[in-house]
Write a protein that holds these residues in place. Sequence first.
Motif, mmCIF file in Angstrom:
data_model
loop_
_atom_site.group_PDB
_atom_site.id
_atom_site.type_symbol
_atom_site.label_atom_id
_atom_site.label_comp_id
_atom_site.label_asym_id
_atom_site.label_seq_id
_atom_site.Cartn_x
_atom_site.Cartn_y
_atom_site.Cartn_z
ATOM 1 N N SER A 8 0.832 -1.207 0.000
ATOM 2 C CA SER A 8 0.000 0.000 0.000
ATOM 3 C C SER A 8 0.868 1.259 0.000
ATOM 4 C CB SER A 8 -0.994 -0.004 1.160
ATOM 5 O OG SER A 8 -0.365 -0.446 2.325
ATOM 6 N N GLU A 12 0.589 4.265 -2.841
ATOM 7 C CA GLU A 12 0.495 5.680 -2.495
ATOM 8 C C GLU A 12 1.618 6.488 -3.150
ATOM 9 O OE1 GLU A 12 0.107 7.181 1.736
ATOM 10 O OE2 GLU A 12 -1.303 5.486 1.652
ATOM 11 N N GLU A 21 -4.589 11.301 -5.771
ATOM 12 C CA GLU A 21 -4.760 10.922 -4.377
ATOM 13 C C GLU A 21 -5.374 9.527 -4.243
ATOM 14 O OE1 GLU A 21 -6.884 14.056 -2.443
ATOM 15 O OE2 GLU A 21 -5.157 15.407 -2.602
ATOM 16 N N SER A 22 -6.130 9.146 -5.240
ATOM 17 C CA SER A 22 -6.761 7.829 -5.135
ATOM 18 C C SER A 22 -6.729 7.108 -6.474
ATOM 19 C CB SER A 22 -8.217 7.983 -4.687
ATOM 20 O OG SER A 22 -8.950 8.515 -5.769
ATOM 21 N N GLU A 24 -9.187 5.755 -7.884
ATOM 22 C CA GLU A 24 -10.377 6.102 -8.679
ATOM 23 C C GLU A 24 -10.066 7.179 -9.718
ATOM 24 O OE1 GLU A 24 -10.622 5.659 -5.229
ATOM 25 O OE2 GLU A 24 -11.363 3.657 -5.750
#
Lengths: 449, 482
Positions: A8, A12, A21-22, A24
Amino acid sequence: MAYYPHTSEEIEEMLSSLGYESIEELFEDIPKEARFNDESLLNEGTSELEVSKLMKELSEKNKTVDDYICFMGGGAYDRYIPSTVDHVISRPEFYTAYTPYQPEVSQGTLQHIYEYQTMICRLTGMDVANASMYDGASALAEAVIMAMNVSRKNKIVVPKSLNPYWLRVVKTYLLGSDAEFVMVEEKNGEIDYCDLEDKIDDDVAAVLTQYPNSFGIVENLKEIKDKFTSKKTMFVVMADPIALGLLKKPGDLGADIVVGEGQQLGIPLSFGGPYLGYFAFRKKYVRKSPGRIIGKTEDKEGKRGFVMTYQTREQHIRREKATSNICTNQGLMTVAASVYMSTLGKQGLREVAEQSYKKAHYLFNELTRIDGIKKAYPDKPFFDEFVIEVNTDLNKLKYKMKKEGYLPGIILKHQYPEKDNQLLIAVTEKRTKEEMDSFVSKIKTILKG
Amino acid sequence: MTELIFELTSPGRKAYTLPDCDVDVDYDDKIKDFIDEEPVNLPEVSEQDLMRHYVELSTLNFHVDKGMYPLGSCTMKYNPKINEDIARLDGFSDIHPYSADEDIQGLLEMLFDFEKDLKILTGMDKFTFQPAAGAHGELTGIKIFRKYFDNKGEDRDKIIVPDSAHGTNPATASMGGFEVITIKSNDKGCVDLDALRDAMDETVAGLYLTNPNTLGIFEEDILEIAKIVHDEGGLLYYDGANLNATMGISRPGDMGFDIVHLNLHKTFSAPHGGGGPGSGPIGVKDFLTQYLPVPVVKKDDNGNKYKLDYSLENTIGKIHGFFGNVGVVVKAYAYTKLLGLKGLKKVSEMACLNANYLKDNLKKDYYLKFNRLCKHEFVLSGKNQKAENSVKTLDIAKRMLDFGVHPPTVYFPQIVDEALMIEPTETESKQSLDNFIRIMKKIASEAKNNPETVKKAPHTTPVKRLNEAKAMRNPDLKYENE
C-alpha cells in the motif's frame, strides 16, 4: 493477493508521483453511465490451498479414460504419451514465452517450429507446413478457403465418409462466402466412385477426403485423384497422423494440401482441446497459405538462425487482405508433437501404428465371430478403427458396457442418422489382449442375456 | 549454434520403449497396397540427446518467468503455477471429448460457474467457450453478424473498423465476407464520431472496437458510439484484448456492446505457450443467444445436473471440432477463483497504475503523441530519436534485449510513427518498473551520445540481427538433408 506485488505504501507513492490521491482518479475518463458500481456482485477470492481443493473435487466428478477401458475414437484417441513430452512443455522457457516477434531472444521457439515443420512435411509428404491451426477441423476449414483462393473456384466436393462434425465446422467457417458444398455418396463405407465422377467437373475448387475416413476405412487416394477433371482442382486430404506412420503419404498420392488433427501426437484428451491442427501443402501455394511459417536464415555474423517469414500474408501486416485472421495458434502443442515424434522416432511411430493396426484387427476378428455382430463393411481395408453392426439397441449395450467399465465406442447414428446399429470402435497401442478378450466376452454375455 | 534434432540422428538409436505386441495378426491383403515400405524419416535419438536438445533450445528463449515482457495488447502477465498443476489433474486432462454428460459433471459445473462470473464481469447474457483464441472468437462473432442479418433479411455487407484496431479485426471481417471500412481516429486518439456517422448506414453490419483502444485510451464517447451504430440497426463487437484495463470498473455490456470476446490467455493468466494455445470465449446479449455455436452448457430442469445443449434455434453451427481449448479454460477458471471478481478489479487498477507510472516517467525521453490519462497501456514514439540521430524504434527495441527486458510491441498501432506500445501488466512491481525506466532512459541517452551502440544492437543475445530478406529470397522452410 500475490499476483500484484504492490504494497500500500508503494501504491500511495506511485499515485502521488502522478499527482493523484486515489486509484479512482485513474478512471475518471470513463463516463459515469458506463461505470460499474454494483460491488455486491463481485465475489471474494480464496487461497491457493482452497482453490486446489475445489479443483480437485471438480475433477473427481469427471470420469476419465483411466476409469474405463477406452475403445472410443472418432477423432480423439487414448494413446500413451511418453514422459519426455510433459517435461519439455512444462519448461517456462516454452510455455511462458509469447509469439516469437523478437527472433534474437526466441531462437528456441523458432528453431523448434522449423524442426516441427520438417517433421510434418516428412509425415505427410508435403513441401511446407505452418506453425499450426487450432485443431483438425479448423485446419480443414482453412484448407478449403485456401483452395478456393488458389483455384478461384467455389465448388467443394465432400464425401459423406468425411466426419460430419468436422464438415460442420468447415461450413460455419464458410458462412457468408460463395462456397457451394456438393456431397458425394458413400458406398460400402468408402467414397462412391461413380457418384464422385458425376459430381466432379472443371468448376471444383477442392475435393476433400479423410484418410482413413470416418468409418476407419483407408480410402484409395490415388483412385480418387484419378477422377479429377481439372488441374486447378485441389486435393485436400485430412489424414490421421498415426496412420501416416504406416500408410503411404498423401503427398505421394496426389494431395495438394494435407491437414489433420494432431491430438494423437502426444497431446492429452482434455475433453477436446487444446489440440493441434497440422497444416501442410505444396510449395507453390505458400503465398496463399494461412498461419505462421518459420524460415532458416543467418545473422549478420553468418550464424544460422530462424525467423518468421512470409509475414506479408498475415493479419498483423496485411489486415483485411490477409490469407486468414489467425494470430494465436497452438504453439505449445507443436512442441508436444515434436517431442512425441522425436521420442518415438522413425521406428517408434511405425511400431505404434503397427501395434494399433494389429490389435484393432484382432478385436475386429474376435467381435465379428459373435452371434448378432457382423462386419459393417467386410471387404474394405481399415487401420485402427472399424465399424461393426450389432443386432441390438446400441444405447442399451453402451449403457451396460459402461457399467462393466468400458467405453465401447461411438454410435454412428448420431452422425449418420441413416446408419442403424453401427458402432465405431477404436483400438490404440495401449489396449492389451487381455482387455480386448474381456471386452469381447462381456459383449457376448450381454447379447446373449 | 544449436544443432537441429535431425543432425543428432544416428540410425537405429531410440528414445522409446513399447510393450511387445501381444496379438498375433498379420497385415491382410486389403491393406498391403496401402502400406509405405519406408517408415517416416523422423529423428533417431536417445532420450538424453532429446532432453538436452530441447533444454538447450529452451535456454535461447526469453519468457515471462525470466523478465519483464511489456508487449502492448498482449497482456504478458505472470502465469500462476497452480494453474499448470490443476490443468494436469487426470479428471480434466484425460476426458474423452465424446464422454457422456453424466461422466463430465465436474467439468460442466466448472464451465457453468465460470460463465456466471464472466457474465457479471462483462454484463453479457450468455457465453460459449468454443473459440480457441481471440481471433477465433472474432470469427465466431462475425458469423453471428452474418446469420443474424440474413435472418432479418437485411443485406448488410460492410464492417467498420477504426484505424487503430488490431489486424485481426479487419482480417476477420474479410473472412465473414464483409467489406472493411476503415475510419480515422480523431486528434484525441479516439473514434471520430463524425466519421462514424458518415460511414454508418443501413448497409453496415456493425463496428469492431477495442475499449480501451490500442493507444490505451478509453473511448469516452462509447455510449454515443453505441447509439450511432444501433440507431442504424448495426451491431457492436468488443475485442477483448484490452479487458485487463477495466474489470470490475466498466463492463462492455453496459457500454452497449452486443458481442464480446475475452482472451483467457491474456487477461485470465493462462500462459501464451510461445504462440498458443489460447482461449477466446465470446459472450452475447440475450437477443443473440440462439446464434451461438453449439453446444452450450445448461442446467437441467431440476437444477441439479448439467448438460450440453445442442438445441439453439439459429446456431451458426460449430466453430471448433470439439468444445474449444477446455484445458486452457481450466487454468483461467482457477485464476478467477483465486482472485475472485474483487481481485480482478484490483488487477485492473494495478495494471492502469503501472502503465500511467511508466508513461509519466518516460514521456520526457520519448515522444508521447497522446499525452493524457491512459488505461493499461500507452504508446510512445521513437520519432525524435529517428529524426535527431537516425536511431529507429527497431534499434531501440533491439537494444532493450541487451538489458534483459523484452521490448514492447513496435510499429503498432500504425497511427503513431515509430510506435512503442507498452503494457507492463499488474504483476510487475514498482522495482521492476523503475528498472525498466532506467533502461529506457539509458537507451534514450545512448541514442543521443552513442547512437552506433543502439543501431548495432543487440550485442549479447544468442544470435545477432537476422537477415529476414534472405529468408524470403531463399526460402528454407524445412531441413532437406534426408
